[in-house]
Design a protein around this motif. Structure first.
Motif, PDB file in Angstrom:
ATOM      1  N   MET A  40      -2.851  -1.514   6.504  1.00  0.00           N
ATOM      2  CA  MET A  40      -2.273  -2.177   5.339  1.00  0.00           C
ATOM      3  C   MET A  40      -0.748  -2.083   5.457  1.00  0.00           C
ATOM      4  O   MET A  40      -0.225  -1.183   6.108  1.00  0.00           O
ATOM      5  N   ILE A  41      -0.058  -3.007   4.830  1.00  0.00           N
ATOM      6  CA  ILE A  41       1.403  -2.965   4.844  1.00  0.00           C
ATOM      7  C   ILE A  41       1.920  -2.131   3.672  1.00  0.00           C
ATOM      8  O   ILE A  41       1.148  -1.732   2.796  1.00  0.00           O
ATOM      9  N   GLY A  42       3.238  -1.873   3.647  1.00  0.00           N
ATOM     10  CA  GLY A  42       3.828  -1.138   2.533  1.00  0.00           C
ATOM     11  C   GLY A  42       5.339  -1.226   2.556  1.00  0.00           C
ATOM     12  O   GLY A  42       5.938  -1.625   3.559  1.00  0.00           O
ATOM     13  N   SER A  43       5.950  -0.831   1.449  1.00  0.00           N
ATOM     14  CA  SER A  43       7.411  -0.914   1.327  1.00  0.00           C
ATOM     15  C   SER A  43       8.091   0.443   1.348  1.00  0.00           C
ATOM     16  O   SER A  43       9.214   0.571   1.810  1.00  0.00           O
ATOM     17  N   ASP A  44       7.451   1.475   0.807  1.00  0.00           N
ATOM     18  CA  ASP A  44       8.013   2.822   0.650  1.00  0.00           C
ATOM     19  C   ASP A  44       9.357   2.785  -0.086  1.00  0.00           C
ATOM     20  O   ASP A  44      10.416   3.027   0.497  1.00  0.00           O
ATOM     21  N   ASP A  69      -1.174   2.954   6.474  1.00  0.00           N
ATOM     22  CA  ASP A  69      -0.224   1.936   6.041  1.00  0.00           C
ATOM     23  C   ASP A  69       0.938   1.908   7.025  1.00  0.00           C
ATOM     24  O   ASP A  69       1.259   2.916   7.652  1.00  0.00           O
ATOM     25  N   THR A  70       1.534   0.736   7.153  1.00  0.00           N
ATOM     26  CA  THR A  70       2.581   0.538   8.161  1.00  0.00           C
ATOM     27  C   THR A  70       3.984   0.544   7.559  1.00  0.00           C
ATOM     28  O   THR A  70       4.932   0.061   8.186  1.00  0.00           O
ATOM     29  N   SER A  71       4.140   1.088   6.353  1.00  0.00           N
ATOM     30  CA  SER A  71       5.465   1.129   5.743  1.00  0.00           C
ATOM     31  C   SER A  71       6.437   1.883   6.641  1.00  0.00           C
ATOM     32  O   SER A  71       6.079   2.854   7.305  1.00  0.00           O
ATOM     33  N   TRP A  87      14.447  -0.532  -3.088  1.00  0.00           N
ATOM     34  CA  TRP A  87      14.244  -1.554  -4.119  1.00  0.00           C
ATOM     35  C   TRP A  87      15.221  -2.704  -3.919  1.00  0.00           C
ATOM     36  O   TRP A  87      14.851  -3.875  -4.069  1.00  0.00           O
ATOM     37  N   GLU A  88      16.463  -2.385  -3.580  1.00  0.00           N
ATOM     38  CA  GLU A  88      17.452  -3.439  -3.328  1.00  0.00           C
ATOM     39  C   GLU A  88      17.024  -4.326  -2.164  1.00  0.00           C
ATOM     40  O   GLU A  88      17.314  -5.537  -2.159  1.00  0.00           O
ATOM     41  N   ASP A  89      16.350  -3.740  -1.183  1.00  0.00           N
ATOM     42  CA  ASP A  89      15.924  -4.474   0.017  1.00  0.00           C
ATOM     43  C   ASP A  89      14.472  -4.950  -0.061  1.00  0.00           C
ATOM     44  O   ASP A  89      13.923  -5.410   0.951  1.00  0.00           O
ATOM     45  N   TYR A  90      13.850  -4.848  -1.228  1.00  0.00           N
ATOM     46  CA  TYR A  90      12.411  -5.109  -1.318  1.00  0.00           C
ATOM     47  C   TYR A  90      12.043  -6.490  -0.764  1.00  0.00           C
ATOM     48  O   TYR A  90      11.102  -6.629   0.017  1.00  0.00           O
ATOM     49  N   ALA A 149       0.805  -1.227   0.000  1.00  0.00           N
ATOM     50  CA  ALA A 149       0.000   0.000   0.000  1.00  0.00           C
ATOM     51  C   ALA A 149       0.833   1.270   0.000  1.00  0.00           C
ATOM     52  O   ALA A 149       0.278   2.367   0.171  1.00  0.00           O
ATOM     53  N   HIS A 150       2.147   1.127  -0.219  1.00  0.00           N
ATOM     54  CA  HIS A 150       2.980   2.335  -0.244  1.00  0.00           C
ATOM     55  C   HIS A 150       4.213   2.081  -1.101  1.00  0.00           C
ATOM     56  O   HIS A 150       5.305   1.824  -0.596  1.00  0.00           O
ATOM     57  N   MET A 151       4.044   2.171  -2.407  1.00  0.00           N
ATOM     58  CA  MET A 151       5.140   1.986  -3.345  1.00  0.00           C
ATOM     59  C   MET A 151       5.334   3.265  -4.149  1.00  0.00           C
ATOM     60  O   MET A 151       4.372   3.943  -4.508  1.00  0.00           O
TER      61      MET A 151
END
Length: 305
Positions: free
Chosen positions: A248-252, A218-220, A259-262, A52-54
């Protein structure tokens, strides 16, 4: 001596049966409850995720072409993602490549408009309206309110109006005070609180979520605070349970290092989701997003576009 021994025996027997029934019922209920509340554990690996956070910002375009972004999602079991970008062209590139996997939202940042000054840029309202008319954005944001400036009220009322006219969300990166201010402008505005406030303590997050029953978050960037060591942080555990229908979760992916740590980020999200009962874990992993955006999300989307 009791003059009515039969009645005495009757009530004694009845009372014994009552307590026995209650005891067995409670035990049975406890067993059911224990089953319902058992952590989902390793089965979380089979649950689809909604990111939910890209972001797909311009510095990532060369290093991470659109096909590689979808491949990263596939490897982490991320079925769909809510994407905003600086500039918006990044989001549209991803959405054009994989419309079945990307939910676009419109970030105001472009040209000279940054997280610091976007609300001061002339014609910002016109820019937002033009992009919203051209593309199927499901939100406006993620945008920052670093410092609340009441002189921006006219623009924010206009932004709220654009969102309400399309029944879409504002995705807001801020502390608690700007969220309260936005609701004061219009109590019916739909908001996703980015990073669940990020710098705000868990107690402040809890209070704001409790005060505004429609607020999503979101919890990014919170994933390593939610779980400390091998257990859930007790303060965050209370938030997860009490507001399980609104998280909702997210990556930010705001820089290329994200991106390297996705894969690691999503794996850690699965680690703390694994501590929750299946029903709660599934809500936060993807079902809340299904409801918020009118989607159907499943593992069948992995490997598709």
């Amino acid at each position: 001596m009791c003059p009515f021994p039969q009645i005495t025996r009757y009530f004694a027997t009845a009372l014994t049966c009552l307590w026995t029934g209650l005891y067995l019922g409670l035990c049975a209920g406890g067993a059911i409850a224990d089953g319902d509340h058992a952590p989902i554990g390793d089965a979380i690996q089979d649950v689809p995720l909604f990111d939910a956070h890209m972001h797909y910002k311009e510095p990532a375009w060369a290093s991470y072409p659109v096909a590689s972004v979808i491949e990263l999602m596939d490897r982490s079991g991320v079925a769909m993602a809510l994407v905003s970008s600086t500039p918006d062209e990044g989001t549209i590139m991803l959405w054009d490549h994989a419309p079945g996997r990307i939910v676009p939202e419109l970030r105001p940042y472009h040209g000279d408009a940054t997280s610091q000054n976007w609300a001061k840029i002339p014609d910002m309202q016109r820019y937002l309206e033009d992009r919203l008319n051209r593309y199927p954005h499901q939100g406006i944001g993620e945008f920052h309110i670093h410092r609340l400036d009441f002189q921006d009220e006219d623009l924010f009322r206009a932004v709220i109006g654009l969102a309400k006219a399309r029944d879409i969300y504002l995705h807001v990166h801020s502390g608690t005070r700007p969220i309260r201010w936005l609701y004061s402008l219009d109590p019916e505005v739909k908001i996703i609180w980015a990073h669940a406030g990020l710098g705000e303590p868990a107690a402040a997050v809890y209070d704001l979520m409790a005060d505004y029953p429609a607020l999503l978050a979101d919890t990014s960037l919170r994933e390593f605070a939610i779980m400390t060591g091998d257990t859930l942080n007790p303060n965050w555990e209370k938030i997860l349970y009490d507001f399980q229908d609104r998280l909702m979760i997210g990556s930010d992916t705001y820089i290329n290092n994200q991106w390297e740590d996705y894969g690691r980020i999503m794996a850690h999200n699965r680690r703390w989701l694994a501590q929750l009962p299946r029903a709660v874990a599934e809500k936060i992993a993807y079902r809340n997003a299904e409801r918020a955006f009118g989607l159907t999300i499943s593992m069948d989307q992995i490997g598709t576009r």
